[in-house]
Design an enzyme around this catalytic site. Structure first.
Site, PDB file in Angstrom:
ATOM      1  N   SER A 102      -2.005  -5.948 -24.652  1.00  0.00           N
ATOM      2  CA  SER A 102      -0.860  -5.173 -24.205  1.00  0.00           C
ATOM      3  C   SER A 102      -1.004  -4.736 -22.751  1.00  0.00           C
ATOM      4  O   SER A 102      -2.092  -4.378 -22.302  1.00  0.00           O
ATOM      5  CB  SER A 102      -0.706  -3.926 -25.087  1.00  0.00           C
ATOM      6  OG  SER A 102       0.358  -3.125 -24.628  1.00  0.00           O
ATOM      7  N   ARG A 154      -4.833 -12.963  -4.370  1.00  0.00           N
ATOM      8  CA  ARG A 154      -6.148 -13.201  -4.990  1.00  0.00           C
ATOM      9  C   ARG A 154      -6.134 -12.790  -6.463  1.00  0.00           C
ATOM     10  O   ARG A 154      -6.730 -13.451  -7.312  1.00  0.00           O
ATOM     11  CB  ARG A 154      -7.266 -12.460  -4.248  1.00  0.00           C
ATOM     12  CG  ARG A 154      -7.613 -13.059  -2.887  1.00  0.00           C
ATOM     13  CD  ARG A 154      -8.092 -14.506  -3.033  1.00  0.00           C
ATOM     14  NE  ARG A 154      -7.974 -15.337  -1.870  1.00  0.00           N
ATOM     15  CZ  ARG A 154      -6.873 -15.853  -1.327  1.00  0.00           C
ATOM     16  NH1 ARG A 154      -5.691 -15.564  -1.789  1.00  0.00           N
ATOM     17  NH2 ARG A 154      -6.926 -16.662  -0.301  1.00  0.00           N
ATOM     18  N   GLU A 206      -4.371 -15.465  -8.130  1.00  0.00           N
ATOM     19  CA  GLU A 206      -5.261 -16.627  -8.167  1.00  0.00           C
ATOM     20  C   GLU A 206      -6.314 -16.487  -9.271  1.00  0.00           C
ATOM     21  O   GLU A 206      -6.667 -17.475  -9.925  1.00  0.00           O
ATOM     22  CB  GLU A 206      -5.938 -16.761  -6.802  1.00  0.00           C
ATOM     23  CG  GLU A 206      -6.722 -18.024  -6.601  1.00  0.00           C
ATOM     24  CD  GLU A 206      -7.263 -18.094  -5.176  1.00  0.00           C
ATOM     25  OE1 GLU A 206      -7.068 -19.151  -4.561  1.00  0.00           O
ATOM     26  OE2 GLU A 206      -7.857 -17.110  -4.698  1.00  0.00           O
TER      27      GLU A 206
END
Length: 160
Positions: A126, A100, A103
């Site tokens: 960063s 997830r 995703e």
């Protein structure tokens, strides 16, 4: 309290000392939050130590050994070495929660990049000069929401 443990048979690519840390954590029935409080670090930073993705200071090693009941000789040199970050995670990830997160970057990565470029210019955030934390919020209906905060130094691309 449900505690995260490590099944070394499923994670053979992690350093050996990870099993020692997780065994100590389980035997003392400690959460990452409790360990983080003892070390004076964030929960995510401590979890990264346990998975071999972060480097521990000598003070971290001493406090971990004391708290978890691990002989310092078993951890000192190994945990103080340079970590092999990112090892142990398949791409794309197979674990549903990690997937997830992947995703989210797939779906919103371009949007994050566009908004950040407009706010900061051409550059990157960063992951070295970086901190992150996880919080839990409850809405008016009592539903739990995960809140992940990421803070990274902005690094502008240089002209050469």
């Amino acid at each position: 309290m449900d505690l995260v443990t490590l099944d070394a048979t499923q994670h053979a690519s992690y350093p050996e000392y990870c099993s020692l840390l997780f065994q100590g954590k389980a035997s003392k029935q400690l959460s990452f939050e409790q360990i983080a409080n003892h070390l004076g670090r964030s929960e995510v930073a401590v979890a990264a130590l346990f998975y071999g993705h972060a480097r521990a200071s000598q003070e971290d090693v001493e406090k971990l050994c004391e708290l978890l009941g691990i002989p310092p000789a078993d951890l000192s040199k190994r945990l103080r070495g340079f970590p092999d970050r990112g090892k142990g995670v398949d791409m794309p990830p197979k674990d549903p929660l990690i997937y997830r997160l992947y995703e989210i970057v797939q779906n919103y990565g371009q949007a994050y990049k566009a908004v950040m470029n407009e706010k900061f210019g051409d550059g990157i955030m960063s992951a070295i000069a970086f901190s992150t934390k996880v919080d839990k919020e409850l809405d008016d209906q009592g539903n739990a929401w995960a809140v992940i905060t990421m803070k990274g130094k902005w690094l502008p691309f240089t002209r050469f």
